[in-house]
Motif scaffolding. Structure first.
Motif, PDB file in Angstrom:
ATOM      1  N   ASN A  22       0.849  -1.189   0.000  1.00  0.00           N
ATOM      2  CA  ASN A  22       0.000   0.000   0.000  1.00  0.00           C
ATOM      3  C   ASN A  22       0.888   1.243   0.000  1.00  0.00           C
ATOM      4  O   ASN A  22       2.101   1.174   0.182  1.00  0.00           O
ATOM      5  CB  ASN A  22      -0.898   0.003   1.244  1.00  0.00           C
ATOM      6  CG  ASN A  22      -2.073  -0.956   1.076  1.00  0.00           C
ATOM      7  OD1 ASN A  22      -2.625  -1.100  -0.006  1.00  0.00           O
ATOM      8  ND2 ASN A  22      -2.427  -1.638   2.161  1.00  0.00           N
ATOM      9  N   GLY A  23       0.230   2.385  -0.170  1.00  0.00           N
ATOM     10  CA  GLY A  23       0.993   3.627  -0.155  1.00  0.00           C
ATOM     11  C   GLY A  23       1.542   3.960  -1.520  1.00  0.00           C
ATOM     12  O   GLY A  23       0.975   3.622  -2.557  1.00  0.00           O
ATOM     13  N   MET A  24       2.709   4.600  -1.539  1.00  0.00           N
ATOM     14  CA  MET A  24       3.283   5.129  -2.771  1.00  0.00           C
ATOM     15  C   MET A  24       4.605   4.425  -3.063  1.00  0.00           C
ATOM     16  O   MET A  24       5.588   4.588  -2.339  1.00  0.00           O
ATOM     17  CB  MET A  24       3.486   6.639  -2.624  1.00  0.00           C
ATOM     18  CG  MET A  24       4.115   7.337  -3.804  1.00  0.00           C
ATOM     19  SD  MET A  24       4.079   9.131  -3.531  1.00  0.00           S
ATOM     20  CE  MET A  24       5.225   9.696  -4.777  1.00  0.00           C
ATOM     21  N   THR A  25       4.610   3.633  -4.110  1.00  0.00           N
ATOM     22  CA  THR A  25       5.826   2.956  -4.561  1.00  0.00           C
ATOM     23  C   THR A  25       6.402   3.743  -5.727  1.00  0.00           C
ATOM     24  O   THR A  25       5.703   4.002  -6.718  1.00  0.00           O
ATOM     25  CB  THR A  25       5.521   1.518  -5.011  1.00  0.00           C
ATOM     26  OG1 THR A  25       5.005   0.775  -3.897  1.00  0.00           O
ATOM     27  CG2 THR A  25       6.771   0.839  -5.525  1.00  0.00           C
ATOM     28  N   VAL A  26       7.683   4.130  -5.584  1.00  0.00           N
ATOM     29  CA  VAL A  26       8.313   4.883  -6.675  1.00  0.00           C
ATOM     30  C   VAL A  26       9.310   3.979  -7.393  1.00  0.00           C
ATOM     31  O   VAL A  26       9.931   3.098  -6.784  1.00  0.00           O
ATOM     32  CB  VAL A  26       9.019   6.158  -6.154  1.00  0.00           C
ATOM     33  CG1 VAL A  26       7.999   7.128  -5.575  1.00  0.00           C
ATOM     34  CG2 VAL A  26      10.097   5.831  -5.147  1.00  0.00           C
ATOM     35  N   ILE A  27       9.434   4.192  -8.689  1.00  0.00           N
ATOM     36  CA  ILE A  27      10.395   3.471  -9.513  1.00  0.00           C
ATOM     37  C   ILE A  27      11.256   4.501 -10.222  1.00  0.00           C
ATOM     38  O   ILE A  27      10.731   5.395 -10.922  1.00  0.00           O
ATOM     39  CB  ILE A  27       9.695   2.565 -10.542  1.00  0.00           C
ATOM     40  CG1 ILE A  27       8.852   1.503  -9.830  1.00  0.00           C
ATOM     41  CG2 ILE A  27      10.713   1.897 -11.457  1.00  0.00           C
ATOM     42  CD1 ILE A  27       8.061   0.610 -10.775  1.00  0.00           C
ATOM     43  N   ILE A 493       9.751  13.835  -5.817  1.00  0.00           N
ATOM     44  CA  ILE A 493       8.691  12.825  -5.850  1.00  0.00           C
ATOM     45  C   ILE A 493       9.217  11.504  -5.316  1.00  0.00           C
ATOM     46  O   ILE A 493       8.553  10.819  -4.527  1.00  0.00           O
ATOM     47  CB  ILE A 493       8.135  12.676  -7.277  1.00  0.00           C
ATOM     48  CG1 ILE A 493       7.422  13.969  -7.706  1.00  0.00           C
ATOM     49  CG2 ILE A 493       7.192  11.473  -7.374  1.00  0.00           C
ATOM     50  CD1 ILE A 493       6.900  13.960  -9.128  1.00  0.00           C
ATOM     51  N   ALA A 494      10.422  11.118  -5.729  1.00  0.00           N
ATOM     52  CA  ALA A 494      10.993   9.848  -5.274  1.00  0.00           C
ATOM     53  C   ALA A 494      11.110   9.817  -3.755  1.00  0.00           C
ATOM     54  O   ALA A 494      10.936   8.768  -3.125  1.00  0.00           O
ATOM     55  CB  ALA A 494      12.366   9.637  -5.911  1.00  0.00           C
ATOM     56  N   ALA A 495      11.417  10.965  -3.146  1.00  0.00           N
ATOM     57  CA  ALA A 495      11.592  11.024  -1.694  1.00  0.00           C
ATOM     58  C   ALA A 495      10.295  10.778  -0.937  1.00  0.00           C
ATOM     59  O   ALA A 495      10.321  10.424   0.242  1.00  0.00           O
ATOM     60  CB  ALA A 495      12.178  12.383  -1.304  1.00  0.00           C
ATOM     61  N   LYS A 496       9.152  10.962  -1.585  1.00  0.00           N
ATOM     62  CA  LYS A 496       7.853  10.793  -0.918  1.00  0.00           C
ATOM     63  C   LYS A 496       7.403   9.335  -0.892  1.00  0.00           C
ATOM     64  O   LYS A 496       6.409   8.997  -0.266  1.00  0.00           O
ATOM     65  CB  LYS A 496       6.782  11.621  -1.635  1.00  0.00           C
ATOM     66  CG  LYS A 496       6.959  13.131  -1.515  1.00  0.00           C
ATOM     67  CD  LYS A 496       6.651  13.604  -0.105  1.00  0.00           C
ATOM     68  CE  LYS A 496       6.715  15.124  -0.027  1.00  0.00           C
ATOM     69  NZ  LYS A 496       6.387  15.596   1.338  1.00  0.00           N
ATOM     70  N   GLY A 497       8.111   8.467  -1.569  1.00  0.00           N
ATOM     71  CA  GLY A 497       7.683   7.072  -1.674  1.00  0.00           C
ATOM     72  C   GLY A 497       7.754   6.326  -0.348  1.00  0.00           C
ATOM     73  O   GLY A 497       8.663   6.565   0.460  1.00  0.00           O
ATOM     74  N   THR A 498       6.814   5.441  -0.140  1.00  0.00           N
ATOM     75  CA  THR A 498       6.880   4.571   1.033  1.00  0.00           C
ATOM     76  C   THR A 498       7.754   3.356   0.744  1.00  0.00           C
ATOM     77  O   THR A 498       8.200   2.674   1.656  1.00  0.00           O
ATOM     78  CB  THR A 498       5.471   4.113   1.446  1.00  0.00           C
ATOM     79  OG1 THR A 498       4.800   3.551   0.306  1.00  0.00           O
ATOM     80  CG2 THR A 498       4.651   5.286   1.957  1.00  0.00           C
ATOM     81  N   SER A 499       7.951   3.067  -0.535  1.00  0.00           N
ATOM     82  CA  SER A 499       8.926   2.060  -0.959  1.00  0.00           C
ATOM     83  C   SER A 499       9.516   2.535  -2.280  1.00  0.00           C
ATOM     84  O   SER A 499       8.881   3.279  -3.035  1.00  0.00           O
ATOM     85  CB  SER A 499       8.296   0.676  -1.099  1.00  0.00           C
ATOM     86  OG  SER A 499       7.235   0.694  -2.033  1.00  0.00           O
TER      87      SER A 499
END
Length: 550
Positions: A22-27, A493-499
């Protein structure tokens, strides 16, 4: 939500597995590392077409498999409609064979691409740069309002009824055309039927007429022969009856002397009686037979009529002619049947239209109620995304015809600057403005309904600095309620990811492979620092990356 994605033998990927939370996964990853390849593989799950040119190894099949957790999504109706096994964790698999053929499965049950697309649309919402063109699509604009109003089920019910109207109208039009074709020959059929009906044809009549005409045509010969027979039997001096009478008298005289003579006498007596009856019948028959030229002519005319009708209708017998009349009568009966069926269909059409109008008005009223709050929430987010002077208005135009979504045309009017009048969005907004507006729309909808997994595919192109931070914050807020999968080039944006996953490329046995790995906290700091300053990371950039994450 999307819990895992497995990719095998696709483009530069030999094998790749991603576990999602869940949450925000960044790639993230360098340009060309393979981020777009992952999106391409995901598009196969969405039902997009592919061919063998996408295979990593041309001798093996490509497999893309996605697992979805459905506990919080109201999708059981889909499984019921398509007779599929529902499971809280549903697995979707797509296979591309070396010969280019494709197969798709939902929980190991084969499905076609339209079915896969419908299911995937319930699971994944991809927001890319190209999706900004959706604002030009009237269906999308209406869908935004309907999602916010929470009336998607009512819209689906309306569309099912609209489809029923189309099918019924098609049936009505087909029957009307067939009926019109029959009407064009109805007068002719009615004339033919009346002609045959007035002929008052009877079974065996033709055979009876032919025999009667043959008899009446030879009346004179028949009477002459009967007269001659009667003369020979009874009227002549030496007639048969006179000879038998005299023979009978003579035999009677000697009958008592011998039994065999008595038997002969009895036989002569019997023959005399039979011959006397024959003579009486011939006399009576001769008296009854009359030559009647009028009756003969009438019979001949009647037979000529039958012959003419047989020739006219291309039949060879009276039973066939009678059958022809009955067939025409049955065809004429269809006119009455068609009229009844058309009346029934017309009543059904009227009833469906009445219900459609009622439902369309209810949809219109539901949309009207949410226009102002929807405008307000979207505009607040647009302003927060760096457009303080923006104006945004949703316009609802009623139509006089029943359309896909009812009687409404939805227009988005926009202005980004003071003094610039509102106009249709696609005519006045820049690419960056449309991208931020789309993000505002998606964010607003995510607050009102349970959205599927939302994928943001490099929508941050052209965004930097403070604006990048605002976009990142909005995405982070969305991820509090919905799963986000974000492919980005921006450290904010990448820094806001939960994973955080990194896509990279490496060469193995002389061939390039795209890989992916989940970053640890330390690796993540380094990755974001590189995104901020390039390959070389100073203590300053590492510290800045740490602060950005914190």
């Amino acid at each position: 939500m999307l819990s895992s994605l497995y990719i095998q033998d696709y483009a530069l990927i030999s094998s790749l597995q991603i576990q999602l939370d869940n949450g925000m996964t960044v790639i993230t990853g360098e340009t060309g590392a393979g981020k777009s390849i992952i999106m391409g593989a995901l598009s196969l799950i969405l039902g997009n077409r592919a061919d063998s040119s996408a295979l990593f190894d041309k001798s093996k099949k490509c497999v893309v498999e996605a697992s979805f957790v459905l506990e919080d999504l109201d999708v059981k109706r889909f499984f019921e409609v398509y007779d599929l096994d529902y499971q809280d964790t549903t697995i979707v698999r797509r296979e591309i064979l070396p010969n280019g053929k494709s197969r798709a499965f939902i929980n190991d049950t084969p499905v076609n691409l339209p079915t896969l697309k419908e299911f995937a649309s319930l699971m994944i919402d991809i927001h890319s740069q190209h999706q900004n063109l959706l604002f030009q699509n009237a269906d999308f604009r209406t869908d935004v309002v309907d999602l916010f109003a929470g009336i998607k089920n009512k819209v689906s019910d309306y569309q099912l009824l609209l489809e029923e109207l189309k099918q019924t109208q098609k049936q009505f039009d087909t029957l009307t055309a067939e009926n019109q074709a029959r009407l064009e020959k109805q007068d002719f059929l009615q004339f033919v039927f009346q002609e045959l009906e007035q002929a008052n044809l009877r079974e065996n009549e033709q055979e009876e007429l032919e025999q009667s005409i043959d008899f009446l045509s030879h009346t004179e010969t028949i009477k002459a022969n009967l007269f001659q027979i009667l003369h020979l039997i009874s009227d002549a001096d030496e007639s048969a009856l006179n000879s038998l009478r005299e023979s009978k008298s003579l035999s009677a005289q000697i009958a008592p002397y011998r039994s065999d003579i008595e038997e002969l006498n009895n036989r002569i007596e019997s023959n005399f009686i039979d011959l006397k009856d024959i003579a009486d019948e011939i006399s009576a028959l001769n008296d009854r037979i009359d030559y009647n030229p009028e009756e003969l002519e009438a019979m001949r005319q009647r037979l000529d009529l039958i012959y003419a009708l047989e020739q006219k209708h291309h039949v060879s017998s009276l039973p066939q002619l009678i059958e022809k009349k009955n067939t025409i009568n049955q065809e004429l009966a269809l006119f009455s049947s068609d009229e009844q069926q058309l009346n029934i269909l017309q009543q059904k059409l009227d009833e469906i239209k009445k219900n459609l109008v009622l439902q369309a008005k209810q949809l219109h009223q539901a949309r009207e109620k949410v226009l102002l709050p929807l405008q307000k929430q979207i505009l607040e987010k647009v302003i927060a995304l760096g457009m303080p002077d923006a104006q945004f208005v949703i316009k609802l135009e009623e139509t006089t015809t029943l359309q896909k979504f009812g009687i409404d045309n939805v227009q988005f009017l926009f202005s980004a600057n003071k003094g610039v009048p509102l106009a249709e969005l696609e005519k006045v907004a820049s690419g960056g403005e449309i991208s931020r507006l789309m993000l505002a729309v998606k964010s607003t909808l995510s607050e009102r309904s349970v959205l599927p997994t939302v994928v943001f595919d490099e929508i941050d192109v052209g965004i930097s600095g403070e604006m990048a931070g605002k976009v990142a914050t909005l995405m982070s807020q969305m991820s509090q309620k919905h799963q986000l999968l974000v492919i980005t080039h921006l450290p904010q944006i990448a820094a806001k990811g939960t994973s955080h996953y990194q896509v990279f490329k490496e060469v193995e046995n002389g061939k390039s492979h795209s890989r992916i790995r989940k970053l640890s906290k330390e690796d993540r700091i380094i990755e974001i620092a590189k995104m901020m300053s390039g390959e070389k990371c100073s203590d300053t950039t590492l510290k800045a990356a740490q602060e950005l994450i914190d």
